[in-house]
Scaffold this motif. Structure first.
Motif, short mmCIF file in Angstrom:
data_model
loop_
_atom_site.label_atom_id
_atom_site.label_comp_id
_atom_site.label_asym_id
_atom_site.label_seq_id
_atom_site.Cartn_x
_atom_site.Cartn_y
_atom_site.Cartn_z
N LYS A 181 0.84 -1.19 0.00
CA LYS A 181 0.00 0.00 0.00
C LYS A 181 0.88 1.25 0.00
O LYS A 181 1.93 1.30 0.66
N GLY A 182 0.43 2.25 -0.73
CA GLY A 182 1.08 3.55 -0.73
C GLY A 182 0.24 4.55 0.04
O GLY A 182 -0.96 4.71 -0.23
N LEU A 183 0.82 5.24 1.01
CA LEU A 183 0.11 6.18 1.86
C LEU A 183 0.75 7.55 1.77
O LEU A 183 1.97 7.68 1.58
N GLN A 184 -0.06 8.58 1.93
CA GLN A 184 0.43 9.96 1.91
C GLN A 184 0.68 10.42 3.34
O GLN A 184 -0.22 10.35 4.19
N LEU A 185 1.89 10.90 3.59
CA LEU A 185 2.24 11.36 4.93
C LEU A 185 1.82 12.81 5.13
O LEU A 185 1.64 13.55 4.15
N PRO A 186 1.65 13.25 6.37
CA PRO A 186 1.32 14.65 6.62
C PRO A 186 2.42 15.57 6.08
O PRO A 186 3.60 15.22 6.07
N THR A 187 2.03 16.74 5.63
CA THR A 187 3.00 17.71 5.10
C THR A 187 3.97 18.14 6.21
O THR A 187 3.57 18.35 7.35
N SER A 188 5.24 18.24 5.85
CA SER A 188 6.26 18.62 6.83
C SER A 188 7.36 19.44 6.17
O SER A 188 7.67 19.24 4.99
N GLU A 189 7.92 20.38 6.92
CA GLU A 189 9.05 21.14 6.42
C GLU A 189 10.35 20.39 6.59
O GLU A 189 11.38 20.79 6.05
N PHE A 190 10.31 19.31 7.34
CA PHE A 190 11.52 18.56 7.64
C PHE A 190 11.49 17.19 6.96
O PHE A 190 10.46 16.73 6.48
N VAL A 191 12.62 16.54 6.93
CA VAL A 191 12.76 15.26 6.26
C VAL A 191 12.16 14.14 7.12
O VAL A 191 12.39 14.07 8.32
N TYR A 192 11.38 13.28 6.47
CA TYR A 192 10.84 12.10 7.14
C TYR A 192 11.87 10.98 7.16
O TYR A 192 12.68 10.84 6.23
#
Length: 964
Positions: A121-132
């Protein structure tokens, strides 16, 4: 401290999809978020190859793990540009996830060469200014076998997104984790389907969904500075120098470690509390310094810590360097700490590895991670983006040769990893999931077992020596499935899981017929192999050279010491159970005929291990009670017509056949009875033999029972398993030589022949031992009854019969102790096994009404009060029945509803005259035989009506209705 990079060249991605992404490389914990910029343009699309051997590796192979990567993973790798941060985590449950930008891909790893059904499954992560990073994502599932999981992902700033089920990727809830101005660094799953989120500054929040799906959070009160990384069973974590903290989990425990101290927390579904705090600073520093520099005086030393939790303790990775050394080297050490429950042992084991690179910076040291694939193995792996270093913790027997395995080909990097199928699995930028496995010279089995397996599979005669044994498996006849499954087991022990799985699938296809049947082919083959393990001839012991059968398919062990041989057999059994689980055979096992009755094959395998545990206990007693045990062994060998060669002792022959270890019980009783007859009752030997026999039998049976209880999850049936037959443990076997028969016989000998002549001290010892033996006997009945389900067709009658037998035997065994006034032991056993009749008799004999009221409360859900009332009725003790305390009045009234000839007395006792009138008047109207009795009842009803609180008119009406 966590300010974003200031220039596009160092901190911004050139892709138009997401702009302005920030990294935390400048922070003191930069190893978690600092990227290693590697141009991906120079590398090709990842390929899946069956071997990824490196020219520098002499003792290890790097092999493809599982089937081809899912298409979504391949596409993400191909489309990633130089600024995309790729981070991968492999979970022990068999799931893996990759973070690429703000995209999360989760897939189920298929361990066979060809994928049968892959979940991705491909999921969209919350928007972030930093690297996940992958450490900001965690999964939770009810069981390792579940295919449906929940997912928690948290942005560094605290935006959390929770998917209750991966099967519905569009259904998620969000919240913001309250970490103040601090950034999150880890998300980890804990019990109860909840998660812990930690920050660099040390806050920890526990997140979980309520029944409506809303995310709730609360803070955990912890020490300062947290770096956490919790796996489902065992996890590797980063460590920092003081005051930051690292955290890991094992089952229901959390551990936090700083350079100053170690803490342990017990965690349940909703709460957690600290159970251990240990000052580790001085002990770790001094131990590491002594191990590295020996006698040299150390004035200044730095230590960077990270650690890994395992079943038998904690392993700490310590990186130490001395600034004045020239050249200044960084020494990586593995320190094993023993967790004793509520304290840490003072004895530390320090293993200085051979990986000593030049010291560059603390960040370079902190980038090194630790992985321990198998809890029972000393094998360890250190790794960073560029290499894997195989080494050993230095504890236990065996271990791996130390060697560096580089991953520095153009465009390649290790993007993460984890333990899966007891193997160290890494995600290579160029080759996807790969496992580092020891070559055939290293095996998880005891020494020479691998050679012996090859020896037996190749069909070599017993006269062949170990030096002549083939180093690789020779072809064997296809029709011999026992040998073929042994061959697959051998491959598994050589860490060739893919090869073992392929051979097993060909031998017993997953869709094959016959699974679950009594005496099915799979069950017979598995049982035969495990029996060969526990009853193995120690062919490598030269004293056995003349005694090994010509047709032996042996699993020879190395030790010349019997106890050591038994321990090696237990280790081999553990490997075999692991093999069955990993290749998918364990859940397919059905039933096997044992002692003329069907038994679940899984439980028969557990029985073999229990007997190994009992044999080891008997061997320990062999050193303490040598004469007694030797005589019993000789009797057992004489009964079985077993020959003892001149090069062997009777103990060698007896302890070899572990499956028949229970035969010693009856022989111990025979030796006991002989000693009691030949020695006067006032002699020391007369008393000692009874105490010794009791101790040996008790300890053996308790050791077996403890193994059964502690390892229950390993042998537990899956939810999809069909109805199983009645389970009769070997410790509950009846008939000639059965354990139940032996205990009943010893019960009679003690009370009839020994107890009357014993002094008070001997009696106390006998009572305690006898109670322990009866506990085993009654526990066997409970195990049988528990395995039967009254609602299941064909089992109701058997359940009723067995329950009646159990009730009768329980009373017969406990009543003599009650007559002797052994109330302490009677109470303990009767309470545990709910013998209400014995409990009531004991309270009546001691006139202990307080204890009786205690039992009414304790066993309220089992209707103890009704039992007591019926007991009073049957014994004619109506006075006691009607004089119950106020707390029991309601239950007594309910009981007396079916005993109206007494209920009116209770109504009068509690001043309920109206009810007494109704009962008496009704009884009088039903009386047609005796006029005097009828007249008496009417008179009493009239009196109770007059005494009642009825309205005057109603009372007058009732009184007038009574004609005397």
């Amino acid at each position: 401290m966590f300010s974003p990079r200031s220039t596009p060249s160092s901190g911004r991605r050139q892709s138009s999809r997401v702009t302005g992404r920030k990294s935390l490389a400048g922070t003191p914990t930069g190893l978690l978020f600092s990227p290693r910029r590697t141009s991906l343009a120079a590398r090709s699309t990842p390929t899946r190859v069956q071997s990824y051997s490196t020219s520098d590796a002499l003792h290890f192979d790097v092999q493809t793990f599982g089937s081809s990567l899912p298409v979504k993973v391949m596409e993400a790798l191909t489309m990633a540009d130089a600024d995309d941060q790729i981070s991968v985590k492999v979970d022990e449950s068999g799931w893996a996830w990759m973070v690429c930008g703000e995209r999360l891909i989760i897939w189920k790893i298929c361990q066979t060469a060809v994928a049968k059904l892959s979940v991705c499954k491909g999921l969209q992560l919350p928007t972030s200014e930093f690297v996940y990073y992958a450490d900001l994502v965690s999964i939770s599932s009810p069981s390792p076998l579940e295919t449906s999981i929940s997912v928690m992902a948290v942005a560094p700033e605290g935006s959390a997104r929770f998917w209750p089920s991966l099967a519905h990727e569009g259904n998620y809830t969000e919240t913001v984790v309250d970490m103040g101005e601090n950034l999150c660094n880890f998300v980890v799953a804990v019990r109860g389907g909840s998660f812990i989120v930690s920050s660099y500054k040390g806050q920890m929040m526990r997140l979980g969904a309520d029944p409506s799906g809303k995310l709730l959070q609360r803070a955990l009160q912890q020490g300062q500075g947290v770096l956490s990384g919790i796996g489902r069973r065992v996890s590797s974590l980063f460590g920092m120098r003081a005051p930051s903290q690292t955290l890991s989990s094992l089952c229901s425990c959390l551990y936090t470690l700083t350079s100053c101290g170690l803490s342990k927390w017990e965690v349940d579904e909703v709460t957690e509390h600290q159970v251990l705090s240990w000052d580790s600073s001085r002990a770790l520093t001094e131990s590491v310094a002594d191990a590295i520099w020996v006698s040299r005086a150390i004035l200044y030393m730095n230590v960077v810590l990270r650690y890994f939790v395992r079943l038998d303790g904690l392993v700490v990775l310590a990186a130490a360097w001395h600034p004045s050394d020239s050249p200044c080297l960084a020494y990586f050490c593995l320190v094993t700490l023993l967790d004793n429950g509520n304290n840490i042992s003072d004895e530390l084991s320090v293993e200085v590895t051979k990986y000593n690179p030049p010291f560059q910076s603390e960040d370079a040291l902190q980038a090194m991670r630790l992985m321990l694939p198998r809890a029972s193995s000393p094998a360890a792996f250190l790794y960073n983006e560029e290499l894997v270093f195989a080494c050993s913790t230095g504890t236990g027997r065996g271990g791996l040769p130390e060697e560096k395995i580089p991953f520095n080909t153009p465009g390649d990097r290790l993007r993460g990893g984890g333990c899966c199928a007891n193997l160290p699995v890494f995600f290579s930028q160029n080759s996807g999931l790969v496992a580092v496995v020891a070559r055939e010279s290293a095996s998880m089995l005891p020494e020479t077992m691998e050679d012996s397996l090859c020896f037996s599979l190749a069909g070599a005669g017993p006269e062949a020596t170990a030096m002549e044994t083939p180093t690789r498996m020779e072809p064997v006849a296809q029709e011999d499935k026992t040998k073929l499954l042994k061959a697959a087991f051998l491959q598994f022990c050589r860490n060739d899981l893919v090869g073992a799985q392929t051979m097993t699938d060909e031998l017993f296809p997953p869709e094959g017929d016959g699974d679950g049947e009594v005496g099915g082919e799979l069950d017979l083959v598995v049982t035969r192999i495990n029996l060969d393990l526990v009853d193995d001839y120690p062919a490598s012991d030269p004293r056995w050279a003349e005694s090994v059968p010509d047709e032996s398919a042996g699993f020879p062990l190395t030790s010349l010491i019997i106890l050591h041989q038994l321990e090696d057999k237990m280790k081999a059994h553990g490997c075999f159970m692991d093999f069955l689980l990993q290749v998918g055979l364990l859940d397919r096992l059905g039933q096997t005929a044992v002692r003329s009755s069907p038994m679940a094959t899984r439980l028969l395998l557990c029985e073999h291990a229990e007997k190994l545990q009992a044999a080891m206990t008997l061997k320990n007693h062999h050193t303490k009670h040598g004469e007694l045990v030797n005589r019993a062994i000789l009797i057992a060998l004489r009964k079985s017509n077993a020959a003892v060669s001149t090069s062997l002792t009777a103990a060698d022959v007896f302890f070899r056949e572990v499956s028949q270890i229970s035969s010693v019980f009856e022989c111990l009783l025979e030796e006991e009875e002989r000693t009691l007859k030949e020695n006067p009752v006032d002699s020391v030997k007369w008393a000692e033999v009874v105490l010794s026999v009791n101790t040996i039998i008790k300890d053996m049976l308790q050791a077996a029972g403890q193994y059964r209880d502690t390892k229950a999850s390993l042998y537990r049936a899956s939810e999809s398993t069909p109805a199983e037959p009645e389970y009769i443990p070997w410790t509950a076997s009846s008939g000639l030589g059965g354990v139940r028969t032996v205990i009943a016989r010893q019960h009679e000998v003690i009370l009839r022949d020994v107890y009357p002549h014993a002094d008070s001290e001997l009696r106390n010892g006998l009572n305690e031992q006898l109670a322990a033996l009866l506990d085993v006997l009654l526990g066997g009945y409970v195990a049988q009854l528990t395995s039967l389900r009254p609602g299941r067709p064909g089992q109701q009658d058997r359940y009723n019969t067995l329950e009646m037998e159990y009730t009768q035997r329980r009373s017969e065994l406990l009543a003599p102790l009650l007559e002797l006034g052994q109330y302490q032991w009677v109470a303990a056993l009767a309470e545990k096994y709910c013998d209400f009749d014995i409990l009531v008799q004991m309270c009546e004999q001691t006139d202990n009404q307080n204890r009786l009221q205690h039992y009414m409360a304790k066993f309220a859900d089992q209707n103890f009060a009704d039992f007591l009332f019926r007991w009073y009725m049957e014994k004619g003790k109506r006075g006691k029945l009607l004089s119950q305390p106020i707390a029991q009045h309601q239950q007594l009234a309910s009981f007396l509803q079916s005993h109206e000839h007494l209920s009116w007395l209770h109504h009068i006792h509690v001043h309920d005259f109206s009810s007494a009138y109704k009962t008496l008047y009704g009884q009088a109207n039903m009386e047609t035989r005796y006029f005097v009795k009828k007249k008496t009842l009417l008179a009493l009803s009239k009196l109770t009506a007059l005494a009642s609180d009825m309205p005057e008119a109603v009372m007058k009406k009732h009184v007038d209705a009574v004609y005397l």
